[in-house]
Design an enzyme around this catalytic site. Structure first.
Site, PDB file in Angstrom:
ATOM      1  CD  GLU A  72      -2.795  -1.297   0.150  1.00 18.33           C
ATOM      2  OE1 GLU A  72      -3.154  -0.244  -0.397  1.00 18.33           O
ATOM      3  OE2 GLU A  72      -3.171  -2.419  -0.228  1.00 18.33           O
ATOM      4  CB  CYS A  89      -1.533   7.509   1.550  1.00 17.13           C
ATOM      5  SG  CYS A  89      -2.945   6.738   2.359  1.00 17.13           S
TER       6      CYS A  89
HETATM    7  P1  NAD Z   1       8.626   4.792   4.191  1.00 14.93           P
HETATM    8  O1  NAD Z   1       8.531   4.027   2.948  1.00 14.93           O
HETATM    9  O2  NAD Z   1       9.817   5.617   4.416  1.00 14.93           O
HETATM   10  O3  NAD Z   1       8.521   3.830   5.461  1.00 14.93           O
HETATM   11  C1  NAD Z   1       7.401   3.001   5.696  1.00 14.93           C
HETATM   12  C2  NAD Z   1       7.826   1.839   6.566  1.00 14.93           C
HETATM   13  O4  NAD Z   1       8.674   0.995   5.779  1.00 14.93           O
HETATM   14  C3  NAD Z   1       8.654   2.237   7.785  1.00 14.93           C
HETATM   15  O5  NAD Z   1       8.317   1.402   8.852  1.00 14.93           O
HETATM   16  C4  NAD Z   1      10.080   1.998   7.318  1.00 14.93           C
HETATM   17  O6  NAD Z   1      10.980   1.760   8.365  1.00 14.93           O
HETATM   18  C5  NAD Z   1       9.902   0.789   6.453  1.00 14.93           C
HETATM   19  N1  NAD Z   1      10.907   0.601   5.393  1.00 14.93           N
HETATM   20  C6  NAD Z   1      11.518   1.548   4.648  1.00 14.93           C
HETATM   21  N2  NAD Z   1      12.348   0.959   3.752  1.00 14.93           N
HETATM   22  C7  NAD Z   1      12.234  -0.373   3.938  1.00 14.93           C
HETATM   23  C8  NAD Z   1      12.831  -1.516   3.327  1.00 14.93           C
HETATM   24  N3  NAD Z   1      13.733  -1.410   2.360  1.00 14.93           N
HETATM   25  N4  NAD Z   1      12.466  -2.747   3.762  1.00 14.93           N
HETATM   26  C9  NAD Z   1      11.551  -2.886   4.754  1.00 14.93           C
HETATM   27  N5  NAD Z   1      10.987  -1.849   5.387  1.00 14.93           N
HETATM   28  C10 NAD Z   1      11.306  -0.603   4.979  1.00 14.93           C
HETATM   29  O7  NAD Z   1       7.291   5.663   4.282  1.00 14.93           O
HETATM   30  P2  NAD Z   1       6.873   6.711   5.403  1.00 14.93           P
HETATM   31  O8  NAD Z   1       7.622   7.977   5.173  1.00 14.93           O
HETATM   32  O9  NAD Z   1       6.931   6.070   6.738  1.00 14.93           O
HETATM   33  O10 NAD Z   1       5.324   6.914   5.068  1.00 14.93           O
HETATM   34  C11 NAD Z   1       4.861   7.775   4.097  1.00 14.93           C
HETATM   35  C12 NAD Z   1       4.488   7.016   2.823  1.00 14.93           C
HETATM   36  O11 NAD Z   1       3.504   6.032   3.123  1.00 14.93           O
HETATM   37  C13 NAD Z   1       3.837   7.941   1.821  1.00 14.93           C
HETATM   38  O12 NAD Z   1       4.320   7.648   0.534  1.00 14.93           O
HETATM   39  C14 NAD Z   1       2.351   7.608   1.955  1.00 14.93           C
HETATM   40  O13 NAD Z   1       1.588   7.938   0.818  1.00 14.93           O
HETATM   41  C15 NAD Z   1       2.410   6.136   2.225  1.00 14.93           C
HETATM   42  N6  NAD Z   1       1.164   5.658   2.835  1.00 14.93           N
HETATM   43  C16 NAD Z   1       0.335   4.871   2.075  1.00 14.93           C
HETATM   44  C17 NAD Z   1      -0.873   4.440   2.603  1.00 14.93           C
HETATM   45  C18 NAD Z   1      -1.821   3.592   1.781  1.00 14.93           C
HETATM   46  O14 NAD Z   1      -2.813   3.103   2.335  1.00 14.93           O
HETATM   47  N7  NAD Z   1      -1.580   3.398   0.509  1.00 14.93           N
HETATM   48  C19 NAD Z   1      -1.217   4.781   3.925  1.00 14.93           C
HETATM   49  C20 NAD Z   1      -0.337   5.573   4.666  1.00 14.93           C
HETATM   50  C21 NAD Z   1       0.855   6.000   4.105  1.00 14.93           C
END
Ligand code: NAD
Length: 459
Positions: free
Chosen positions: A231, A265
């Site tokens: 997501e 998001c």
């Molecule tokens: P992010 O991708 O930086 O991190 C999200 C999570 O993934 C964190 O827990 C992080 O530690 C982990 N992570 C990062 N790289 C990883 C990897 N290589 N392997 C495993 N885990 C990893 O995102 P963020 O800054 O925390 O959140 C914002 C983003 O999330 C925005 O792009 C937003 O649109 C999206 N989002 C999407 C939804 C949806 O329902 N589609 C909902 C909320 C947020």
């Protein structure tokens, strides 16, 4: 492993520090999750009874959770309370709906044979969450795999780990209602810890986060060849037609674009407005945006706190600056507000186009860039001119026309006369780079199961 330092975004002081879970501890956690069989052995009704107790635990912890979110990620206290409340409703809806989604389906039966489809637990599911809605988004992704009988290992974001630890306490309390010891476990850390979890011997990873993290999860899942549900981000368009209820459209679009300081998001990130009402729409957006009370997240009056993290504020400012350099105009806000803390004014922008990041890349901040259009074909083409496809909205009093336009928009959810809602039982997920897979609906919940065909030959 390293330490996580949490900075209070309202004053830039250290809120707290936590040790990351070590790789050897993660190995142990995964082993314990794999060995846990009691949870999968329960019926989905028994699991629902146990997990349902989370609702009253959340109610009791609402104030504490909201306060932690205010201090850790700068979420306005009333927005934090609202988030806990919608999470409670979502848990309740999942508990009602999911057992039904998991019932055996008889596909065919006659005197000779019977074909049954069964939905069995996968095993171990890793849920990896972002920081922007650390209660709602996390629970919305933890509860379905748990109710399906999987053992869940959860990694909250490194920017909302204190909220995560409080939620983990609530899961711990579920043990007295019958949740087995290792059916739910938490790990703490950033992307290195997330990567380790993805590369572990698990059965599915459910990541909510950025496109970048999504791509890495796909790559790192390949060794063990486990499933994933992604997501990811959005750049959600709103198409405003001249026959819409203008007051409502403005109110809802501004709310959606500025909710949680624009860090949503599914928030509106770009608007295409019919030329005939364009000037009035822009003017009304400015009036509405001016009403937003920005301030200390702990203050009851505050609508919008600071950005949760500094890099988000920097991205917001850089998108606005790049657009201005290329000819856009800020008609309101868009500036940094205080010396200390990541506070900004929500912005309204005009003279924007698709050569600018503000119309093409996820800003994740409270800014409303508005373009005009003459023909609806043009608006649909612009709405679809994106790598993203999470949600979109159409604003019109002609509901048939709204539905027709919705069919032509490339997004997982298209709303007519509202923006930014998901519903338990209805699919949630993205087209294009906004994700892979669906959650919340029957097909979404079944992503967390092994689907088995049982073929019984009677004679
Ligand atoms: P992010 O991708 O930086 O991190 C999200 C999570 O993934 C964190 O827990 C992080 O530690 C982990 N992570 C990062 N790289 C990883 C990897 N290589 N392997 C495993 N885990 C990893 O995102 P963020 O800054 O925390 O959140 C914002 C983003 O999330 C925005 O792009 C937003 O649109 C999206 N989002 C999407 C939804 C949806 O329902 N589609 C909902 C909320 C947020």
């Amino acid at each position: 492993m390293g330490k996580i330092k949490s900075i209070n975004p309202a004053n830039e002081e250290i809120y707290g520090e936590l040790k990351e879970t070590s790789f050897s501890e993660i190995d142990k956690i995964v082993r314990k999750a794999k060995e846990e069989k009691k949870w999968a052995g329960k019926s989905s009704e028994e699991r629902m009874e146990i997990v349902g107790n989370l609702i009253s635990l959340l109610e009791k912890s609402k104030e504490e959770l909201s306060k932690i979110m205010a201090l850790e990620i700068g979420k306005a206290i009333k927005a934090g309370r609202h988030e806990v409340e919608i999470a409670m409703k979502r848990v309740e809806a999942f508990c009602k709906k999911i057992p039904k989604f998991l019932e055996d389906e008889v596909i065919f039966e006659d005197d000779i044979e019977k074909n049954i489809v069964r939905f069995e637990p996968l095993g171990v599911v890793s849920v990896i969450s972002p920081w922007n809605a650390p209660v709602f988004v996390s629970l919305a992704n933890i509860i379905p795999p748990l109710l399906c009988g999987n053992n869940v290992i959860w990694k909250p974001s490194e920017y909302s780990s204190f909220t995560g630890l409080k939620l983990a306490e609530l899961f711990n309390e579920l043990k007295k209602f019958g949740l087995p010891e290792n059916a739910f476990q938490i790990v703490i850390g950033g992307k290195v810890v997330g990567k380790k979890l993805v590369e572990s011997d698990i059965d599915l990873v459910a990541l909510t986060g950025s496109i970048m993290a999504g791509k890495e999860v796909v790559k790192n899942s390949s060794e063990k060849l486990h499933k994933f549900v992604l997501e990811l981000g959005g750049k959600d368009p709103a198409i405003v037609l001249e026959d819409c209820d203008l007051e409502k459209a403005v109110r809802e679009i501004v709310k959606s674009a500025t909710m949680y300081t624009g860090q949503v998001c599914f928030g509106v990130e770009r608007v295409y407005c019919a030329r005939k009402i364009y000037d009035e729409f822009v003017e009304k957006c400015v009036e509405e945006t001016k009403k937003i009370i920005i301030g200390n997240p702990l203050d009851e009056k505050t609508d919008m706190g600071p950005f949760a993290v500094k890099f988000q504020m920097e991205k917001y400012i850089s998108h606005i600056e790049e657009a201005i350099q290329k000819g856009a105009k800020l008609v309101y806000g868009g500036d940094k507000l205080k010396e200390k803390g990541y506070f900004v004014n929500p912005g309204v922008m005009v003279n924007v186009n698709h050569g600018m990041k503000i119309m093409k890349e996820e800003t994740f901040g409270p800014v409303i860039p508005i373009m005009s259009f003459d023909k609806i074909e043009e608006a649909i083409k612009l709405a679809n001119d994106s790598d993203y496809g999470l949600t979109a909205s159409v604003w019109t009093s002609d509901l048939r026309k709204g539905e027709e336009i919705a069919k032509r928009i490339e997004a997982g959810t298209v709303e007519v006369n509202r923006h930014g809602m998901s519903k338990a039982g209805c699919p949630w997920g993205g087209y294009k780079m906004s994700g892979i897979g669906r959650i919340y609906s029957k097909e979404g919940v079944r992503e967390f199961t092994n689907i088995k065909h049982v073929w019984v030959v009677k004679k």
